[in-house]
Design an enzyme around this catalytic site. Structure first.
Site, PDB file in Angstrom:
ATOM      1  N   HIS A 107       0.867  -1.182   0.000  1.00  0.00           N
ATOM      2  CA  HIS A 107       0.000   0.000   0.000  1.00  0.00           C
ATOM      3  C   HIS A 107       0.905   1.234   0.000  1.00  0.00           C
ATOM      4  O   HIS A 107       1.010   1.950   0.979  1.00  0.00           O
ATOM      5  CB  HIS A 107      -0.934  -0.002   1.218  1.00  0.00           C
ATOM      6  CG  HIS A 107      -2.261  -0.607   0.928  1.00  0.00           C
ATOM      7  ND1 HIS A 107      -3.135  -0.073   0.011  1.00  0.00           N
ATOM      8  CD2 HIS A 107      -2.864  -1.731   1.409  1.00  0.00           C
ATOM      9  CE1 HIS A 107      -4.224  -0.828  -0.054  1.00  0.00           C
ATOM     10  NE2 HIS A 107      -4.086  -1.842   0.771  1.00  0.00           N
ATOM     11  N   ASP A 112      -4.839   2.181   1.847  1.00  0.00           N
ATOM     12  CA  ASP A 112      -5.244   1.516   3.098  1.00  0.00           C
ATOM     13  C   ASP A 112      -5.768   2.547   4.100  1.00  0.00           C
ATOM     14  O   ASP A 112      -6.760   2.322   4.789  1.00  0.00           O
ATOM     15  CB  ASP A 112      -4.071   0.722   3.698  1.00  0.00           C
ATOM     16  CG  ASP A 112      -2.785   1.555   3.814  1.00  0.00           C
ATOM     17  OD1 ASP A 112      -2.663   2.597   3.134  1.00  0.00           O
ATOM     18  OD2 ASP A 112      -1.892   1.165   4.592  1.00  0.00           O
ATOM     19  N   HIS A 250      12.891  -0.215 -24.533  1.00  0.00           N
ATOM     20  CA  HIS A 250      13.396  -1.587 -24.534  1.00  0.00           C
ATOM     21  C   HIS A 250      13.769  -2.029 -25.935  1.00  0.00           C
ATOM     22  O   HIS A 250      12.993  -1.872 -26.865  1.00  0.00           O
ATOM     23  CB  HIS A 250      12.349  -2.549 -23.962  1.00  0.00           C
ATOM     24  CG  HIS A 250      12.207  -2.415 -22.491  1.00  0.00           C
ATOM     25  ND1 HIS A 250      13.112  -2.971 -21.607  1.00  0.00           N
ATOM     26  CD2 HIS A 250      11.312  -1.745 -21.735  1.00  0.00           C
ATOM     27  CE1 HIS A 250      12.758  -2.662 -20.383  1.00  0.00           C
ATOM     28  NE2 HIS A 250      11.674  -1.918 -20.424  1.00  0.00           N
ATOM     29  N   TYR A 307      -7.814   8.637 -17.776  1.00  0.00           N
ATOM     30  CA  TYR A 307      -8.569   9.438 -16.810  1.00  0.00           C
ATOM     31  C   TYR A 307      -8.667  10.882 -17.292  1.00  0.00           C
ATOM     32  O   TYR A 307      -7.704  11.434 -17.821  1.00  0.00           O
ATOM     33  CB  TYR A 307      -7.871   9.436 -15.439  1.00  0.00           C
ATOM     34  CG  TYR A 307      -7.754   8.093 -14.764  1.00  0.00           C
ATOM     35  CD1 TYR A 307      -8.433   6.977 -15.243  1.00  0.00           C
ATOM     36  CD2 TYR A 307      -6.965   7.935 -13.627  1.00  0.00           C
ATOM     37  CE1 TYR A 307      -8.322   5.749 -14.618  1.00  0.00           C
ATOM     38  CE2 TYR A 307      -6.848   6.705 -12.995  1.00  0.00           C
ATOM     39  CZ  TYR A 307      -7.526   5.615 -13.495  1.00  0.00           C
ATOM     40  OH  TYR A 307      -7.409   4.411 -12.871  1.00  0.00           O
ATOM     41  N   GLU A 380       0.358   8.112  11.220  1.00  0.00           N
ATOM     42  CA  GLU A 380      -0.997   7.635  11.555  1.00  0.00           C
ATOM     43  C   GLU A 380      -1.784   8.622  12.420  1.00  0.00           C
ATOM     44  O   GLU A 380      -3.006   8.508  12.519  1.00  0.00           O
ATOM     45  CB  GLU A 380      -0.918   6.266  12.240  1.00  0.00           C
ATOM     46  CG  GLU A 380      -0.504   5.148  11.284  1.00  0.00           C
ATOM     47  CD  GLU A 380      -0.383   3.804  11.978  1.00  0.00           C
ATOM     48  OE1 GLU A 380       0.012   3.788  13.173  1.00  0.00           O
ATOM     49  OE2 GLU A 380      -0.673   2.776  11.335  1.00  0.00           O
TER      50      GLU A 380
END
Ligand SMILES: [Zn+2]
Ligand SMILES: [Zn+2]
Length: 407
Positions: A107, A112, A250, A307, A380
């Site tokens: 995440h 989350d 590539h 988008y 948090e």
């Protein structure tokens, strides 16, 4: 807002009383990340949690989407709050007790935290259903990181904004460029249309010692690369936010073989349709003419269904800013436009609303790396602020009055 509806200080106190739950939900989701279009366990967890709150739930909306509906006490506006749920193909390099248990999936964009903050908001709002009119819809969206069809579009096609019809939509993103506790937003265009392109250059391979007998696609790709950079420096208005980046090239297998094919992939970021279509045309023209002049052929493809530009409704956003300013311990700033893309834009094309950021930079806690980094770490302590803001927006916009009208 209704007279009975709690004010910001009360909501913050209530959210703080369930802060531990919000953090623990976030940690559980963090440890068990799922990639775009594979959000099976996450959406089940979300649906079960909402049901546990007495919220009506619809699952498998446009794939792994979940829609919760919480009806208030009387008729009023329908306010949708959206959280995305998908993780990224990144190997986590942060040593946390709740580190990702799945190797190569993390995440790293903080989705989350979005799901956890919205579930926290749902818990508080479910306790106050008698205190607000209208309804609150909880949109848990899959596949935001998909970049093409995404998750918002299939949810819309599956009726997420109908029955009842949504009047306002709000979305929140945890975001590294801003300090912890800072809400950042702006009226009008906020984020770009991200157009992905792929250019396949076909030459004629041969021996590395005899380039004159080949059409070297690596040499051609180098010329195409240079021509494409000219779009931003010479062909697009310099006052306009615009980016073109070639992010993958590539070709070849070993030191003495000139290959047949080279493949270049990149992205264009624009904020308006005119520049967007001009730039797409230029990519095709420049690649094709450069290849032709060097004897190679090329195929230019754009990812379909990119988008759109994320545009915040000005009047709604001004009202959102007033609401955010009432939340103690936060700061609200106007952000510059961001050239990232976001499929919340699809909701905003249909319903007025606002997308806003919540900062998480906190050097003392080591929360300094950007979203999408393998070292991305969230402070948090800001989660309760995000939940509070979602509750406050739901309370404000379900009613017909603005907080100013109240006085
Ligand atoms: Zn992301
Ligand atoms: Zn994200």
């Amino acid at each position: 807002m209704k007279e009975k509806a709690p004010d910001a200080a009360t909501v913050l106190a209530e959210v703080t009383s369930i802060e531990k739950d919000i953090v623990s939900i976030r940690r559980q989701l963090h440890a068990n990340p799922e990639l775009s279009n594979n959000e099976i366990e996450t959406s089940k967890f979300v649906a079960d949690y909402l049901r546990g709150l007495g919220i009506e739930v619809r699952e498998k909306v446009g794939g792994n989407g979940v829609v919760g509906l919480l009806e208030g006490s009387e008729p009023g506006n329908v306010v949708a709050l959206r959280a995305d749920m998908d993780a990224l193909p990144v190997t986590e390099e942060v040593d946390l007790p709740f580190k990702s248990k799945k190797s190569g999936i993390m995440h790293a964009c903080g989705h989350d935290t979005h799901a956890a903050m919205l579930l926290g908001a749902a818990k508080i709002l479910s306790r106050h259903r008698a205190d607000f009119p209208g309804s609150v819809k909880f949109l848990f969206q899959p596949a935001e990181e998909d970049g093409g069809r995404g998750g918002a579009k299939p949810m819309i096609e599956d009726g997420a904004l109908e029955n009842p019809k949504v009047d306002y939509v709000f979305g929140l993103h945890i975001s590294n460029p801003y300090p912890s506790g800072t809400f950042a937003l702006r009226e009008g265009p906020l984020m770009a249309a991200p157009d992905a392109f792929k250019i396949t250059i076909t030459g004629r391979g041969g021996h590395g010692s005899e380039p004159e007998d080949t059409i070297d696609p690596i040499f051609v790709s180098y010329q195409v690369y240079g021509a494409l950079q000219g779009i931003s420096s010479r062909m697009v208005k310099q006052t306009e936010p615009f980016v073109i980046s070639v992010c993958s090239v590539h070709s070849g297998t070993r030191n003495n073989i000139i290959p047949d094919v080279a493949v270049m992939e990149g992205t264009i970021r624009t904020l308006n349709e005119k520049t967007r279509s001009k730039a797409k045309k230029l990519v095709a023209q420049l690649a094709e003419s450069t290849c032709k002049s060097l004897g190679a052929t090329c195929k230019v493809e754009f990812k379909e269904d990119a988008y759109p530009v994320t545009v915040n409704d000005p009047a709604t956003t001004r009202r959102v800013i007033e609401v955010l300013k009432t939340i103690k311990g936060t700061r609200t700033i106007e952000t510059d436009v961001i050239l990232g893309g976001e499929d919340f834009s699809r909701f905003l094309q249909l319903v007025p609303g606002t997308y806003y950021f919540l900062g998480t930079i906190n050097p003392k806690k080591g929360c300094v790396y950007p979203n999408h980094s393998s070292k991305f770490k969230v402070d948090e302590d800001v989660l309760k602020l995000g939940s509070t803001s979602l509750v406050m927006l739901a309370l404000e916009f379900t009613g017909n009055k603005t907080s100013h009208d109240k006085e």
